[in-house]
Motif scaffolding. Structure first.
Motif, PDB file in Angstrom:
ATOM      1  N   GLN A   1       2.437  10.465  69.264  1.00  0.00           N
ATOM      2  CA  GLN A   1       2.289  10.218  67.817  1.00  0.00           C
ATOM      3  C   GLN A   1       1.123   9.353  67.467  1.00  0.00           C
ATOM      4  O   GLN A   1       0.603   9.503  66.366  1.00  0.00           O
ATOM      5  CB  GLN A   1       3.602   9.058  67.508  1.00  0.00           C
ATOM      6  N   VAL A   2       0.726   8.496  68.296  1.00  0.00           N
ATOM      7  CA  VAL A   2      -0.703   7.813  68.063  1.00  0.00           C
ATOM      8  C   VAL A   2      -1.914   8.716  68.099  1.00  0.00           C
ATOM      9  O   VAL A   2      -2.666   8.729  67.135  1.00  0.00           O
ATOM     10  CB  VAL A   2      -0.991   6.784  69.093  1.00  0.00           C
ATOM     11  N   LEU A   3      -1.842   9.790  69.226  1.00  0.00           N
ATOM     12  CA  LEU A   3      -2.930  10.671  69.105  1.00  0.00           C
ATOM     13  C   LEU A   3      -2.960  11.576  67.937  1.00  0.00           C
ATOM     14  O   LEU A   3      -4.046  12.058  67.170  1.00  0.00           O
ATOM     15  CB  LEU A   3      -2.850  11.497  70.230  1.00  0.00           C
ATOM     16  N   LYS A   4      -1.344  11.870  67.251  1.00  0.00           N
ATOM     17  CA  LYS A   4      -1.462  12.655  66.028  1.00  0.00           C
ATOM     18  C   LYS A   4      -2.074  12.145  64.962  1.00  0.00           C
ATOM     19  O   LYS A   4      -2.607  12.695  64.125  1.00  0.00           O
ATOM     20  CB  LYS A   4       0.089  13.211  66.175  1.00  0.00           C
TER      21      LYS A   4
ATOM     22  N   SER B   1       4.253  -1.190  72.466  1.00  0.00           N
ATOM     23  CA  SER B   1       4.845  -0.178  71.413  1.00  0.00           C
ATOM     24  C   SER B   1       3.902  -0.581  70.099  1.00  0.00           C
ATOM     25  O   SER B   1       3.260   0.279  69.485  1.00  0.00           O
ATOM     26  CB  SER B   1       6.063   0.055  71.197  1.00  0.00           C
ATOM     27  N   PHE B   2       3.944  -1.945  69.850  1.00  0.00           N
ATOM     28  CA  PHE B   2       3.202  -2.482  68.760  1.00  0.00           C
ATOM     29  C   PHE B   2       1.798  -2.378  69.062  1.00  0.00           C
ATOM     30  O   PHE B   2       0.850  -2.079  68.154  1.00  0.00           O
ATOM     31  CB  PHE B   2       3.630  -4.003  68.531  1.00  0.00           C
TER      32      PHE B   2
ATOM     33  N   VAL C   1      -4.899  -0.197  70.839  1.00  0.00           N
ATOM     34  CA  VAL C   1      -5.393  -0.115  72.123  1.00  0.00           C
ATOM     35  C   VAL C   1      -6.323   1.332  72.038  1.00  0.00           C
ATOM     36  O   VAL C   1      -7.370   1.297  72.630  1.00  0.00           O
ATOM     37  CB  VAL C   1      -4.530  -0.016  73.156  1.00  0.00           C
ATOM     38  N   VAL C   2      -5.488   2.372  71.638  1.00  0.00           N
ATOM     39  CA  VAL C   2      -6.098   3.735  71.449  1.00  0.00           C
ATOM     40  C   VAL C   2      -7.341   3.711  70.421  1.00  0.00           C
ATOM     41  O   VAL C   2      -8.351   4.286  70.963  1.00  0.00           O
ATOM     42  CB  VAL C   2      -4.800   4.673  71.189  1.00  0.00           C
TER      43      VAL C   2
END
Length: 406
Positions: free
Chosen positions: A138-141, A374-375, A380-381
């Motif tokens: 989800q983060v990468l998307k 998760s938060f 971080v990414v």
């Protein structure tokens, strides 16, 4: 009397779903992973939240959590057909093993250094070894890089890691159930798990896909849904009877169904069930967390988060570099893999509680760590990608090899 109990259970179920829906909406508005909202919802209604529990029958929480585990891991397994597992390159395989077992070993050492029991240390160590495939994808998307080569590498690592975690959990539960840490008993547990996985993949791959396709040709979705759920719960029951985690049975049931020609239909039909019972699972975990123990475990939890990040980052970076990947790719893979824990971390913590191997603080500690990581994951990414661009602005072409890995 039975009618009163039934009415109370329906009341509990209604309360769970309403509070979960409200907290899911709050998480959406705050642009946070849904898992955070569901866990907090469980905390609000749970028996450990003062002044009193909003749930009339707390025992139903364990039942909902178990069903949630089976459906959650079954749908996860649907994403990993054997052909896809074979397609994961050698580099991703090596990085995944280095990350999973490196973090697991350092986690055990950290737990022992803090005076925890061996089983507490082992189950927490396994939990912090998890990188959430769902959260990370989800983060990468969101950042628009989900189709990039580095995303393929990182997600490939998480695919192998999921299998390692599920298999190791099965071994840990088997060993913990006997309470014997002798080499012979550990070897027996490992052999049992490997025999189960090997048997499931060898025999199951020759029977389950054919059965699923046979039922699929009826074009009756209700019959088809019942059939694939029968496979999921049937293999989970078999695993449980052998003293192996139901999560392992459900996961490999999904892998086998993914081998069928009707796997796409299976994924569509089970997705709504997975979403509902995954929500129930996370809410149940939140409700089962004794937050009154928060002062006792918050400092160790923060230490374990630091150990997890440091171990994952170091092992992924060094193993990626050892495979000939560039500094930029290695840094991005390290930041991506160290970003978050997730659903399997909670499955692991509950697995330890189910066999009575862990102390009461382990489940709420892992829950707290899951919320925190998760938060932090998107930040971080994002930070990692910026740092990687500054330290290594160009990615050498040498990063692409015949395995198809970046």
């Amino acid at each position: 009397m039975a009618e009163i109990v039934a009415a109370q259970v329906i009341q509990d179920f209604a309360l769970i779903m309403v509070v979960a829906a409200v907290m899911a909406l709050v998480s959406y508005k705050l642009k946070q992973p849904m898992i955070i909202g569901f866990i907090v919802a469980g905390m609000i209604i749970g028996p450990h939240t003062p002044p009193f529990s909003l749930i009339l029958h707390p025992e139903i929480l364990n039942l909902l959590a178990e069903i949630g585990i089976v459906l959650l891991l079954f749908v996860v397994g649907l994403e990993y057909p054997i052909a896809k597992l074979r397609a994961v390159g050698r580099k991703a395989l090596i990085i995944a093993f280095a990350e999973a077992f490196g973090t697991f070993g350092l986690g055990i050492a950290a737990g022992q250094a803090m005076g925890m029991t061996l089983f507490d240390s082992m189950f927490i160590a396994l939990a912090i070894s998890v990188t959430s495939t769902v959260v990370l994808s989800q983060v990468l998307k969101e950042f628009g890089i989900d189709k990039s080569d580095i995303a393929s590498l990182v997600l490939g690592v998480t695919v192998i890691e999921d299998i390692i975690i599920v298999s190791t959990l099965a071994v840990l539960q088997s060993v913990a159930s006997s309470g014997d840490l002798s080499l012979s008993d550990i070897g027996l547990s490992i052999g049992l798990v490997l025999a189960f996985i090997g048997g499931a993949l060898f025999i199951g791959s020759k029977t389950v896909p054919r059965f699923v396709d046979l039922v699929g040709r009826t074009n009756h979705f209700d019959v088809f849904l019942v059939a694939i759920l029968g496979v999921a719960f049937g293999l989970s029951f078999l695993a449980n009877q052998l003293g192996i985690s139901v999560a392992a049975g459900a996961f490999f049931a999904g892998v086998l169904v993914a081998e069928s020609k009707a796997h796409a239909t299976a994924r569509v039909l089970t997705s709504p069930l997975k979403d509902m019972f995954a929500a129930l699972f996370f809410v149940s975990i939140g409700a089962l967390m004794d937050i009154s123990k928060l002062p006792l475990f918050i400092v160790p939890a923060l230490i374990f988060i630091g150990v997890s990040f440091g171990a994952k980052f170091t092992t992924v970076y060094l193993s990626a570099k050892s495979q000939g990947l560039s500094k930029k790719t290695s840094l991005q893979a390290a930041f991506g893999s160290s970003a978050s824990g997730g659903e399997l971390a909670l499955v692991t913590a509950k697995g330890g509680a189910d066999v009575g191997a862990t102390s009461g603080f382990v489940l709420p500690m892992v829950g707290a760590m899951t919320i925190i990581t998760s938060f932090l994951s998107p930040y971080v990414v994002k930070f990692g990608w910026k740092i990687s661009e500054k330290l290594a602005p160009e990615t050498p072409k040498a990063d692409n090899d015949k395995d198809g890995n970046p």
